[in-house]
Enzyme design. Sequence first.
Site, PDB file in Angstrom:
ATOM      1  N   HIS A  57       8.501  -0.896  -3.486  1.00 38.02           N
ATOM      2  CA  HIS A  57       7.669  -0.640  -2.301  1.00 38.02           C
ATOM      3  C   HIS A  57       8.450  -0.896  -1.014  1.00 38.02           C
ATOM      4  O   HIS A  57       8.433  -2.004  -0.489  1.00 38.02           O
ATOM      5  CB  HIS A  57       6.431  -1.537  -2.370  1.00 38.02           C
ATOM      6  CG  HIS A  57       5.388  -1.200  -1.372  1.00 38.02           C
ATOM      7  ND1 HIS A  57       4.059  -1.523  -1.545  1.00 38.02           N
ATOM      8  CD2 HIS A  57       5.450  -0.578  -0.163  1.00 38.02           C
ATOM      9  CE1 HIS A  57       3.360  -1.113  -0.511  1.00 38.02           C
ATOM     10  NE2 HIS A  57       4.189  -0.555   0.351  1.00 38.02           N
ATOM     11  N   HIS A  59       9.631   0.981   2.930  1.00 40.89           N
ATOM     12  CA  HIS A  59       9.482   2.057   3.920  1.00 40.89           C
ATOM     13  C   HIS A  59      10.814   2.164   4.651  1.00 40.89           C
ATOM     14  O   HIS A  59      11.066   1.398   5.574  1.00 40.89           O
ATOM     15  CB  HIS A  59       8.367   1.724   4.904  1.00 40.89           C
ATOM     16  CG  HIS A  59       7.031   1.524   4.251  1.00 40.89           C
ATOM     17  ND1 HIS A  59       6.110   2.543   4.138  1.00 40.89           N
ATOM     18  CD2 HIS A  59       6.463   0.442   3.661  1.00 40.89           C
ATOM     19  CE1 HIS A  59       5.021   2.077   3.518  1.00 40.89           C
ATOM     20  NE2 HIS A  59       5.204   0.805   3.222  1.00 40.89           N
ATOM     21  N   PHE A  60      11.670   3.078   4.202  1.00 38.04           N
ATOM     22  CA  PHE A  60      12.987   3.216   4.827  1.00 38.04           C
ATOM     23  C   PHE A  60      12.972   4.235   5.977  1.00 38.04           C
ATOM     24  O   PHE A  60      13.998   4.513   6.567  1.00 38.04           O
ATOM     25  CB  PHE A  60      14.067   3.524   3.784  1.00 38.04           C
ATOM     26  CG  PHE A  60      14.578   2.288   3.063  1.00 38.04           C
ATOM     27  CD1 PHE A  60      14.071   1.021   3.358  1.00 38.04           C
ATOM     28  CD2 PHE A  60      15.585   2.377   2.102  1.00 38.04           C
ATOM     29  CE1 PHE A  60      14.542  -0.129   2.705  1.00 38.04           C
ATOM     30  CE2 PHE A  60      16.067   1.240   1.443  1.00 38.04           C
ATOM     31  CZ  PHE A  60      15.545  -0.007   1.749  1.00 38.04           C
ATOM     32  N   ARG A  61      11.793   4.800   6.260  1.00 34.50           N
ATOM     33  CA  ARG A  61      11.518   5.475   7.547  1.00 34.50           C
ATOM     34  C   ARG A  61      12.243   6.787   7.787  1.00 34.50           C
ATOM     35  O   ARG A  61      12.191   7.304   8.897  1.00 34.50           O
ATOM     36  CB  ARG A  61      11.854   4.538   8.720  1.00 34.50           C
ATOM     37  CG  ARG A  61      11.178   3.174   8.675  1.00 34.50           C
ATOM     38  CD  ARG A  61       9.698   3.294   8.769  1.00 34.50           C
ATOM     39  NE  ARG A  61       9.047   2.009   9.024  1.00 34.50           N
ATOM     40  CZ  ARG A  61       7.797   1.756   8.690  1.00 34.50           C
ATOM     41  NH1 ARG A  61       7.057   2.678   8.094  1.00 34.50           N
ATOM     42  NH2 ARG A  61       7.260   0.593   8.956  1.00 34.50           N
ATOM     43  N   HIS A 171      -2.892   2.141  -1.984  1.00 33.50           N
ATOM     44  CA  HIS A 171      -3.086   1.188  -0.893  1.00 33.50           C
ATOM     45  C   HIS A 171      -4.600   1.125  -0.730  1.00 33.50           C
ATOM     46  O   HIS A 171      -5.203   1.973  -0.095  1.00 33.50           O
ATOM     47  CB  HIS A 171      -2.417   1.655   0.402  1.00 33.50           C
ATOM     48  CG  HIS A 171      -2.674   0.722   1.556  1.00 33.50           C
ATOM     49  ND1 HIS A 171      -1.700   0.375   2.456  1.00 33.50           N
ATOM     50  CD2 HIS A 171      -3.777   0.043   1.947  1.00 33.50           C
ATOM     51  CE1 HIS A 171      -2.200  -0.477   3.348  1.00 33.50           C
ATOM     52  NE2 HIS A 171      -3.472  -0.671   3.069  1.00 33.50           N
ATOM     53  N   HIS A 197       0.377  -4.396  -2.874  1.00 37.56           N
ATOM     54  CA  HIS A 197       0.126  -5.554  -1.981  1.00 37.56           C
ATOM     55  C   HIS A 197      -1.263  -6.195  -2.081  1.00 37.56           C
ATOM     56  O   HIS A 197      -2.013  -6.216  -1.116  1.00 37.56           O
ATOM     57  CB  HIS A 197       0.441  -5.200  -0.532  1.00 37.56           C
ATOM     58  CG  HIS A 197      -0.008  -3.844  -0.067  1.00 37.56           C
ATOM     59  ND1 HIS A 197      -1.278  -3.362  -0.264  1.00 37.56           N
ATOM     60  CD2 HIS A 197       0.658  -2.868   0.596  1.00 37.56           C
ATOM     61  CE1 HIS A 197      -1.358  -2.153   0.255  1.00 37.56           C
ATOM     62  NE2 HIS A 197      -0.208  -1.833   0.780  1.00 37.56           N
ATOM     63  N   ASP A 269       7.324  -4.557   0.276  1.00 34.66           N
ATOM     64  CA  ASP A 269       6.625  -3.781   1.312  1.00 34.66           C
ATOM     65  C   ASP A 269       7.401  -3.854   2.630  1.00 34.66           C
ATOM     66  O   ASP A 269       6.826  -4.060   3.704  1.00 34.66           O
ATOM     67  CB  ASP A 269       5.179  -4.239   1.517  1.00 34.66           C
ATOM     68  CG  ASP A 269       4.353  -3.192   2.269  1.00 34.66           C
ATOM     69  OD1 ASP A 269       4.912  -2.128   2.621  1.00 34.66           O
ATOM     70  OD2 ASP A 269       3.161  -3.441   2.500  1.00 34.66           O
ATOM     71  N   HIS A 273       9.559  -2.387  11.978  1.00 29.88           N
ATOM     72  CA  HIS A 273       9.209  -1.814  13.291  1.00 29.88           C
ATOM     73  C   HIS A 273      10.050  -2.556  14.309  1.00 29.88           C
ATOM     74  O   HIS A 273      10.337  -3.756  14.114  1.00 29.88           O
ATOM     75  CB  HIS A 273       7.728  -2.048  13.602  1.00 29.88           C
ATOM     76  CG  HIS A 273       6.795  -1.381  12.644  1.00 29.88           C
ATOM     77  ND1 HIS A 273       6.539  -0.017  12.667  1.00 29.88           N
ATOM     78  CD2 HIS A 273       6.059  -1.874  11.615  1.00 29.88           C
ATOM     79  CE1 HIS A 273       5.679   0.277  11.708  1.00 29.88           C
ATOM     80  NE2 HIS A 273       5.379  -0.823  11.043  1.00 29.88           N
TER      81      HIS A 273
HETATM   82  O1  DOR Z   1       1.674  -3.138   7.279  1.00 31.26           O
HETATM   83  C1  DOR Z   1       1.942  -2.072   6.769  1.00 31.26           C
HETATM   84  N1  DOR Z   1       2.949  -1.299   7.232  1.00 31.26           N
HETATM   85  N2  DOR Z   1       1.226  -1.652   5.729  1.00 31.26           N
HETATM   86  C2  DOR Z   1       1.386  -0.431   5.227  1.00 31.26           C
HETATM   87  O2  DOR Z   1       0.686  -0.097   4.304  1.00 31.26           O
HETATM   88  C3  DOR Z   1       2.336   0.528   5.820  1.00 31.26           C
HETATM   89  C4  DOR Z   1       3.402  -0.174   6.518  1.00 31.26           C
HETATM   90  C5  DOR Z   1       4.223   0.721   7.416  1.00 31.26           C
HETATM   91  O3  DOR Z   1       4.621   1.798   6.970  1.00 31.26           O
HETATM   92  O4  DOR Z   1       4.506   0.311   8.545  1.00 31.26           O
HETATM   93 ZN    ZN Z   2       3.680  -0.285   2.317  1.00 32.75          ZN
END
Ligand code: DOR
Ligand code: ZN
Length: 401
Positions: A57, A59-61, A171, A197, A269, A273
């Site tokens: 899990h 998020h490499f964006r 989710h 999560h 997860d 940001h």
């Molecule tokens: O806090 C979170 N950020 N929960 C998520 O399900 C997505 C993730 C994100 O992509 O920033």
């Molecule tokens: Zn996530």
Amino acid sequence: MPLLIKNCRILVKEKIFQKNILVKNGKISKITNMEPKADRIIDAKSNLVLPGLIDCHVHFREPGLTHKEDFLTGSMAAAKGGITTILDMPNTIPPTTTLDALEEKRKLAAKSVVNYGFNFGGTLDNLSDIKKAKNIAAVKLYLDNTTGDLKLNDFEIVAEILRISKLTIVHAEDINIKNVIGIMIKNKIKNMLHVAHVSSAKELEYAKSNKLRNQVSAEVCPHHLFMNEKDLQALGAFAEMKPSLKAEHDQKALWNGIKEGAVDMIASDHAPHLKEEKEKAEYPFGVPGVETMLPLLLDAFSSNIITIQTIQKLCCENPAKIFRIKNKGFIKEGYDADLVIADLGKRQAVRNEDLLTKCKWSPFEGKILKGWPVTTIVNGNVVYGNGEVFGVKAKEVQYGR
Ligand code: DOR
Ligand code: ZN
């Protein structure tokens, strides 16, 4: 070019033994007490060696949000954290919900220094693409709001996707976990459901106390294990994620779930940001995590809160089993040489300036942890060692279904 990793402390049938590991052609070719000839030798110095962690899990964006992270920076951070395989989430721009977007992401991920796979997003109208998508880890459904625009309100479609996808990740928060399991029961769906999560006592109960226990796996994240809502006072937006941090008794329930076997997996997860984004009034949700997950868990081991056996099961073996990732998750002859050497005695603070994630901050900044990865090996190549990351390209994982 055989590589010999000497003096490894590894788990063999749940017990620690000192062994030498011979690596040939990117695979573990022998686990032995002997010292076979090799071109290269790494001395693990009696440190713990685990199968490289599989983080299902992250998020490499990329594409679309590469100011926050990309496959190179995210994977370098992962390697530093002892993670050798990641499964990326679909809430990029464009989202990974079409065959074209999947192929585009596949090309972009080729620069990753850890092995990688993709979760495909489910929408109201992409059933035919879900059916055609090749070599995906799972289908991800968003039943609650979060970063991106993928929330599904139509439970008929949700049922349809659960019916066609062998493994679906949801989710889902709070009562929605119960709801989605209710859909599985009502429609007699025999596929697997992975609840991402899980953050509270109630969510864990919804996920695991039902008659589908064998079809439902539960994941917990380091931020819910090592923080609770009290941390919001000091950290504000830097401790805001979805699902949010919960009460201390919830945090305890998650640890208890780990002890009792209700929790199947730990995943980061990793949701980076930028600081500037977090400082805005309308900040985005999510915290980075790939670099701190294993150190936090090893530190918890030092404090007798978790065993090495459980860390290996929840971070390596079970992710490989649940996602049916071929040849990974175990230190076994014939398996891929994805390994992490961890120094259980090393004490070091988490420092923002040391982090390789593009966002350069961690909610755990300043925390002194005992137990750090020192060398990470991916497909037989050292990608992290002596504090440095080496840019050897990794591979897309394959699944056994
Ligand atoms: O806090 C979170 N950020 N929960 C998520 O399900 C997505 C993730 C994100 O992509 O920033
Ligand atoms: Zn996530």
